[in-house]
Write a protein that holds these residues in place. Structure first.
Motif, PDB file in Angstrom:
ATOM      1  N   GLU A 215       0.767  -1.050  -0.041  1.00 49.32           N
ATOM      2  CA  GLU A 215       0.039   0.016   0.108  1.00 49.32           C
ATOM      3  C   GLU A 215       1.005   1.553   0.048  1.00 49.32           C
ATOM      4  N   LYS A 216       2.104   1.237   0.615  1.00 49.92           N
ATOM      5  CA  LYS A 216       2.914   2.513   0.598  1.00 49.92           C
ATOM      6  C   LYS A 216       3.567   2.596  -0.237  1.00 49.92           C
ATOM      7  N   ASN A 217       4.004   1.473  -1.201  1.00 51.17           N
ATOM      8  CA  ASN A 217       4.906   1.579  -2.346  1.00 51.17           C
ATOM      9  C   ASN A 217       4.026   1.118  -3.663  1.00 51.17           C
ATOM     10  N   LYS A 218       2.986   1.177  -3.641  1.00 55.69           N
ATOM     11  CA  LYS A 218       2.205   0.738  -4.730  1.00 55.69           C
ATOM     12  C   LYS A 218       2.529   1.456  -6.201  1.00 55.69           C
ATOM     13  N   GLU A 219       2.746   2.698  -5.916  1.00 56.68           N
ATOM     14  CA  GLU A 219       3.123   3.731  -7.098  1.00 56.68           C
ATOM     15  C   GLU A 219       3.956   3.142  -8.131  1.00 56.68           C
ATOM     16  N   LYS A 220       5.192   2.546  -7.523  1.00 57.01           N
ATOM     17  CA  LYS A 220       6.103   2.137  -8.154  1.00 57.01           C
ATOM     18  C   LYS A 220       5.536   0.909  -9.202  1.00 57.01           C
ATOM     19  N   TYR A 221       4.378   0.318  -8.819  1.00 57.28           N
ATOM     20  CA  TYR A 221       3.776  -0.732  -9.831  1.00 57.28           C
ATOM     21  C   TYR A 221       2.762  -0.317 -10.691  1.00 57.28           C
ATOM     22  N   ARG A 222       2.645   1.217 -10.643  1.00 55.63           N
ATOM     23  CA  ARG A 222       1.557   1.422 -11.520  1.00 55.63           C
ATOM     24  C   ARG A 222       1.892   0.932 -13.070  1.00 55.63           C
ATOM     25  N   GLU A 224       2.027   0.996 -17.365  1.00 54.20           N
ATOM     26  CA  GLU A 224       2.240   2.220 -18.453  1.00 54.20           C
ATOM     27  C   GLU A 224       1.122   2.446 -19.155  1.00 54.20           C
ATOM     28  N   GLU A 479      -2.790   2.261 -14.736  1.00 57.45           N
ATOM     29  CA  GLU A 479      -3.661   1.893 -13.720  1.00 57.45           C
ATOM     30  C   GLU A 479      -2.696   1.341 -12.350  1.00 57.45           C
ATOM     31  N   LEU A 480      -3.229   1.602 -11.031  1.00 65.74           N
ATOM     32  CA  LEU A 480      -2.552   1.153 -10.026  1.00 65.74           C
ATOM     33  C   LEU A 480      -3.206  -0.319  -9.548  1.00 65.74           C
TER      34      LEU A 480
END
Length: 634
Positions: A215-222, A224, A479-480
């Protein structure tokens, strides 16, 4: 050596402050205030720095960059590197140096200028100064006696100022000995390495902690963005097959561009270098000159083999084994003194000693390749290829424009496809990082594709090798993801991060235990590596840890054996102990003393210039701030 000479001659980026200032004085005579009738980029205490001086200095800097990049440099690259600001700063420093010399009462009369010119071997014939040779060489280099002598006068003044300021930089015997002892110090280390990979098996999977981490690091898995394309491609190569260029057109193009095929005179030279380091003592310089003169006598003897002498005497390791061969080069490609000597010699002639910033050179001119214009037959194929590309590009655009008009008339790309079967290509959903092989790699194609909205048709896109028309059939926005869809990757990343934390903690705990026992402890299940003696100024050696660890160890006070904190190098952590120290002998050699002296003089001159600048009234005009890339590249 050839590339090095060229760079030293033309790149203001890599020269020391003192050298740059000298070059500025020689070529542009900075500091002559001719009144307010011409535009200037700056004024220093009321003295103008003309825009023309800045343009020349900037052009030379950009030219040096272009040569380092093989003659091709992206537009705007010089601005990104801040070349304009660097050139302006150095011109201002040169003017400050001139003004500082005047305040110190340093003035150079015409007599030492004439004496220096008379001493220059490049202007001599049969060992005596030749006025006609002097005028001819200056004319060849597009200079007048007045401008050359004025620049030389400024150069001598700058030399005198630098000599005066540098005379205050004194390196005592004790200081040199301390420096030598510091540089020669050696240590032996024992150390333990904690690599995160060794701790991954100790990380227990925890669903709740993993979820919180994700949840804290999910932006890096967004994800393309992706696009599904329908497109028309008009390749220039297809049209080139249809283009035929008549002989008459090729000849007309040749005559039109004939000047571009002119090749300047080139000269093939060899040299023997007797190196003199910057800041070398007068005795060292005199000894090298004497060696050069002795070798010159041998080189001028009957049946002398200059190539063999270069292998025996030259200090230029880059081409010593090739007999000092520098190959062919045009005027202006070497440092000025070397360049002037070579282009005033006759084929077969041996000249020297020629003094440059590298030392003393003996030069043999092997061959002169006269200026010439490449003939039509030599460049015919290149001209044909260029014209074919131009005409094919025009044909490609014509086809693209006709197709685009037909799409507009049809009302959509799909309806156009029904009329022109097989011409519309389809690319299923893809991202920038996962481009299908049949999609052009041209950045303009991708920029256009990912700039479209769903259902949008592009204009005609010009590519490197043709044109394209694109239609975004579908667009998937980033997308997240949810943890369930990324669990394997997220779990691996989380374990790696936890393992790094465990490695850092293990290193911290071992260091605490070692400091308590006052010696490095062996970790449970781990090993202690012991090095050989490591040198401060030469990282590496037997069982040596990374440079960061060695650097940290040499910084420890002599009474300390353990660091205050573990040292991180890359992903790993290190705990070390200094097991042995061996101080340097402290006897500074002549080379070390010369380097220390040169460094002290450079630092003192830089500080003095900074002091002058802090007190100076400096005004910079907008002329210095505008982009000059296009101007310099013309």
């Amino acid at each position: 050596m050839l590339d090095f000479l060229r760079k030293k001659a033309q790149s203001t980026l890599i020269q020391a402050v003192v050298v740059v200032i000298a070059v500025v004085f020689i070529f542009w005579g900075v500091g002559t205030n001719l009144g307010g009738s011409r535009s200037s980029v700056a004024t220093v205490n009321g003295t103008e720095i003309p825009d023309t001086d800045f343009s020349r200095a900037y052009s030379q800097a950009v030219d040096g960059l272009q040569q380092q990049f093989g003659g091709k440099m992206p537009p705007g690259f010089a601005d990104q590197l801040g070349i304009r600001e660097q050139v302006l700063h150095r011109l201002i420093q040169a003017e400050l140096l001139r003004q500082g010399g005047e305040e110190a009462g340093i003035k150079i009369s015409e007599l030492p200028v004439r004496e220096r010119i008379a001493e220059m071997e490049v202007f001599q014939e049969n060992g005596k100064f030749s006025l006609q040779r002097y005028k001819d060489i200056l004319k060849q280099n597009r200079m007048t006696p007045g401008s050359f002598e004025k620049g030389l006068q400024s150069d001598l003044s700058a030399d005198r100022v630098q000599e005066l300021v540098g005379s205050f930089a004194v390196i005592s015997d004790n200081a040199a000995a301390r420096w030598q002892a510091w540089t020669d110090e050696q240590i032996k280390l024992a150390y333990v390495k904690f690599a995160p990979a060794d701790f991954e098996s100790k990380v227990a999977e925890d669903e709740q902690e993993l979820a919180a981490w994700f949840e804290k690091n999910k932006e890096k898995y967004r994800s393309e963005p992706k696009v599904r394309l329908k497109y028309l491609l008009f390749n220039q190569s297809d049209d080139e097959k249809e283009v035929q260029i008549p002989e008459e057109e090729l000849k007309a193009k040749y005559e039109q561009d004939k000047e571009s095929y002119r090749q300047p005179e080139q000269r093939h030279a060899r040299h023997i270098l007797f190196r003199v380091e910057e800041g070398a003592a007068d005795e060292v310089k005199a000894a090298q000159r004497k060696k050069a003169e002795e070798a010159l006598a041998k080189a001028k003897a009957a049946e002398a083999d200059f190539s063999a002498l270069a292998k025996e005497y030259s200090d230029d390791e880059s081409n010593k084994e090739q007999g000092g061969d520098l190959g062919f080069f045009a005027a202006g490609r070497m440092v000025p003194a070397f360049d002037q000597a070579v282009f005033s010699m006759q084929a077969g002639e041996v000249s020297g000693p020629v003094e440059t910033e590298f030392g003393f050179h003996l030069i043999k001119l092997e061959e002169i390749r006269p200026e010439n214009v490449r003939g039509f037959e030599q460049v015919k194929d290149n001209i044909a290829a260029g014209l074919k590309r131009q005409q094919a590009k025009a044909l490609s655009f014509k086809r693209a424009a006709a197709a685009y008009e037909a799409v507009m008339k049809a009302g959509s790309l799909d309806k156009y496809s029904e009329q022109e079967a097989g011409k519309v290509q389809v690319a299923e959903s893809f991202s920038r990082s996962e481009r299908p092989q049949d999609i052009p790699a041209d950045p303009k194609f991708l920029d256009a594709a990912f700039g479209l909205k769903k259902g949008e048709l592009s204009s005609i896109i010009e590519l490197r090798e043709g044109y394209a028309v694109l239609f975004a059939d579908d667009v998937q926005e980033p997308e997240l993801p949810k943890l369930e869809t990324m669990k394997d990757k997220a779990l691996a990343d989380w374990k790696k991060e936890k393992a790094a934390e465990l490695a850092a903690k293990a290193a911290t705990d071992l260091l605490a235990a070692s400091r308590e026992k006052q010696e490095l402890q062996t970790p449970e299940g781990g090993t202690v590596t012991v090095t050989g003696l490591l040198k401060r100024m030469a990282p590496g050696g037997e069982n040596a840890p990374p440079d960061q660890v060695q650097s940290d160890a040499f910084k420890l006070a002599w009474k300390e054996k353990l660091p205050a904190a573990p040292v991180q190098a890359g992903e790993a952590w290190f705990v070390y102990e200094v097991r042995e120290r061996q101080p340097g002998e402290g006897a500074a050699d002549e080379m070390t003393r010369q380097r220390l002296s040169a460094s002290a003089k450079h630092d003192l001159l830089t500080a003095w210039l900074a002091s002058l600048q802090s007190k100076a009234k400096i005004r910079i005009s907008g002329a210095a701030l505008r982009s000059r890339d296009d101007e310099a590249l013309q």
